[in-house]
Design a protein around this motif. Structure first.
Motif, PDB file in Angstrom:
ATOM      1  N   UNK A   1       1.060  -1.231   0.136  1.00 46.36           N
ATOM      2  CA  UNK A   1       0.068  -0.086   0.058  1.00 46.36           C
ATOM      3  C   UNK A   1       0.964   1.248  -0.094  1.00 46.36           C
ATOM      4  N   UNK A   2       0.570   2.121  -1.064  1.00 44.13           N
ATOM      5  CA  UNK A   2       1.431   3.328  -1.206  1.00 44.13           C
ATOM      6  C   UNK A   2       0.466   4.484  -1.057  1.00 44.13           C
ATOM      7  N   UNK A   3       0.751   5.331   0.081  1.00 38.91           N
ATOM      8  CA  UNK A   3       0.008   6.596   0.426  1.00 38.91           C
ATOM      9  C   UNK A   3       0.726   7.869   0.100  1.00 38.91           C
ATOM     10  N   UNK A   4       0.239   8.500  -0.895  1.00 39.07           N
ATOM     11  CA  UNK A   4       0.951   9.720  -1.097  1.00 39.07           C
ATOM     12  C   UNK A   4       0.524  11.158  -0.217  1.00 39.07           C
ATOM     13  N   UNK A   5       1.222  11.937  -0.327  1.00 42.57           N
ATOM     14  CA  UNK A   5       1.077  13.047   0.291  1.00 42.57           C
ATOM     15  C   UNK A   5      -0.077  13.997   0.035  1.00 42.57           C
ATOM     16  N   UNK A   6      -1.167  14.690   0.830  1.00 46.04           N
ATOM     17  CA  UNK A   6      -2.020  15.120   0.391  1.00 46.04           C
ATOM     18  C   UNK A   6      -2.458  16.481   1.341  1.00 46.04           C
ATOM     19  N   UNK A   7      -3.205  17.329   0.991  1.00 42.70           N
ATOM     20  CA  UNK A   7      -3.380  18.452   1.687  1.00 42.70           C
ATOM     21  C   UNK A   7      -4.264  18.521   2.805  1.00 42.70           C
ATOM     22  N   UNK A   8      -4.108  19.223   3.995  1.00 41.44           N
ATOM     23  CA  UNK A   8      -4.738  19.000   5.196  1.00 41.44           C
ATOM     24  C   UNK A   8      -6.346  19.736   4.856  1.00 41.44           C
ATOM     25  N   UNK A   9      -7.082  19.777   5.880  1.00 42.68           N
ATOM     26  CA  UNK A   9      -8.386  20.246   5.842  1.00 42.68           C
ATOM     27  C   UNK A   9      -8.273  21.807   5.942  1.00 42.68           C
ATOM     28  N   UNK A  10      -9.454  22.596   5.816  1.00 39.30           N
ATOM     29  CA  UNK A  10      -9.504  23.907   6.022  1.00 39.30           C
ATOM     30  C   UNK A  10      -8.797  24.456   7.202  1.00 39.30           C
TER      31      UNK A  10
END
Length: 351
Positions: free
Chosen positions: A236-245
């Motif tokens: 499983x590869x999880x990429x970086x993502x933006x945070x919530x508001x």
């Protein structure tokens, strides 16, 4: 006076013997699974001298007998052991306090690692940053016990990852790759290791700097979620993502500089040696033909004169290099050179 000198020598001799360095060898295991642990940090306490275990969990370190070795590994309790001359066998225990803070993705949901019953390994971003590479498969190599990574050697070529050895003789050994919940077909990667160079690495589109974490599902936990596709394990590869508001802006700049040299040249003959070899090869081939029992006119037995009358093939015989050409090039030194490469990565996201 002589007695005093002898007395002083005897007094300081044990200190000299104790301070002599010895080579310490050993192996590190996971106490729960009894599997070897690669990448375990081994440090001489109070110093900066240390090493890491190799892929099979072996280590070798030079130090004195009175020192203490500190063994540390992610998710394991740090252990201190006194140096011994015999090969050291070290078993590290899982640190539950660290596991409380570790969250692992199991298919379509996340759980605390302390609540897991299956065998799952996780590589976090801070661990991935220690391995500076341009390919995803090299990030995994040597990071997880029981995972073997091989590639075809061709730039961008197919890779093969086997988890806990060969599980199928005909069905392939590739695990299932899942990137942000999207499964990828692993069979094209497996074909790339045949040396044909036709298939491409399906993970080559991923920038290693964009990976948040990598998890490896090794046992039945993989088939419980993904069915037969996960029989060889799941990565499983999880990429970086933006945070919530309300998150903070973050700009990350990564600069990698590499200097590459040929570590080991292939031992080959020089020019004169090659000419001598080719001349001797021609002579040996003529001797084989002349001593052939089925040769027309009878084989050479050492009594006949070597002339064109007894051996007509001598009329057309010649050695490749009757005189030296004077050419003596080391093509490896002329071809290879020091390679200097730079890699720049700029990313922006909300954290």
């Amino acid at each position: 006076m002589k007695t005093k000198i002898i007395y002083l020598l005897l007094l300081f001799l044990p200190l000299v013997v104790l301070s002599q360095e010895i080579t310490i060898k050993g192996k590190v295991y996971d106490k729960e699974t009894n599997e070897t642990l690669p990448g375990v940090s081994i440090l001489v306490k109070g110093t900066k001298v240390g090493t890491y275990t190799d892929f099979d969990g072996n280590f070798e370190l030079k130090t004195s007998k009175d020192k203490i070795l500190v063994f540390s590994f992610i998710g394991m309790k740090t252990m201190e052991l006194k140096v011994t001359e015999v090969p050291m066998v070290v078993y590290l225990q899982t640190d539950l306090n660290q596991l409380d803070e570790v969250v692992v993705s199991v298919g379509y949901f996340d759980v605390n690692k302390k609540d897991l019953s299956g065998s799952i390994s996780q590589i976090k971003a801070k661990d991935l940053e220690k391995v500076r590479t341009n390919t995803v498969e090299q990030l995994i190599q040597g990071q997880v016990a029981g995972v073997v990574v091989t590639n075809s050697g061709e730039p961008g070529g197919g890779i093969a990852i086997s988890i806990r050895g060969t599980n199928s003789m005909l069905g392939g050994t590739q695990p299932l790759y899942v990137v942000d919940g999207v499964p990828l077909d692993p069979m094209t990667d497996a074909e790339g290791n045949g040396g044909s160079g036709q298939s491409q690495n399906s993970l080559s589109f991923i920038n290693p700097n964009d990976i948040e974490k990598i998890e490896v599902l090794k046992d039945a936990a993989a088939t419980a979620v993904y069915g037969a596709r996960g029989a060889n394990g799941v990565i499983l590869i999880t990429t970086k993502s933006g945070a919530t508001e309300g998150g903070k802006d973050a700009i990350t700049i990564t600069v990698d500089n590499f200097i590459t040299n040929v570590s080991n040249e292939i031992g080959v003959m020089n020019g004169p040696q090659f000419e001598e070899f080719m001349n001797q090869r021609a002579i040996n081939q003529f001797y084989i033909n002349a001593t052939n029992p089925l040769r027309a006119g009878g084989p050479f037995d050492g009594t006949q004169a070597l002339n064109t009358t007894n051996f007509p093939e001598l009329a057309n015989f010649s050695i490749p290099f009757p005189t030296t050409t004077g050419i003596d090039n080391n093509w490896q030194k002329l071809t290879y050179r020091q390679a200097i490469s730079n890699n720049y990565n700029l990313s922006y996201r909300s954290v």
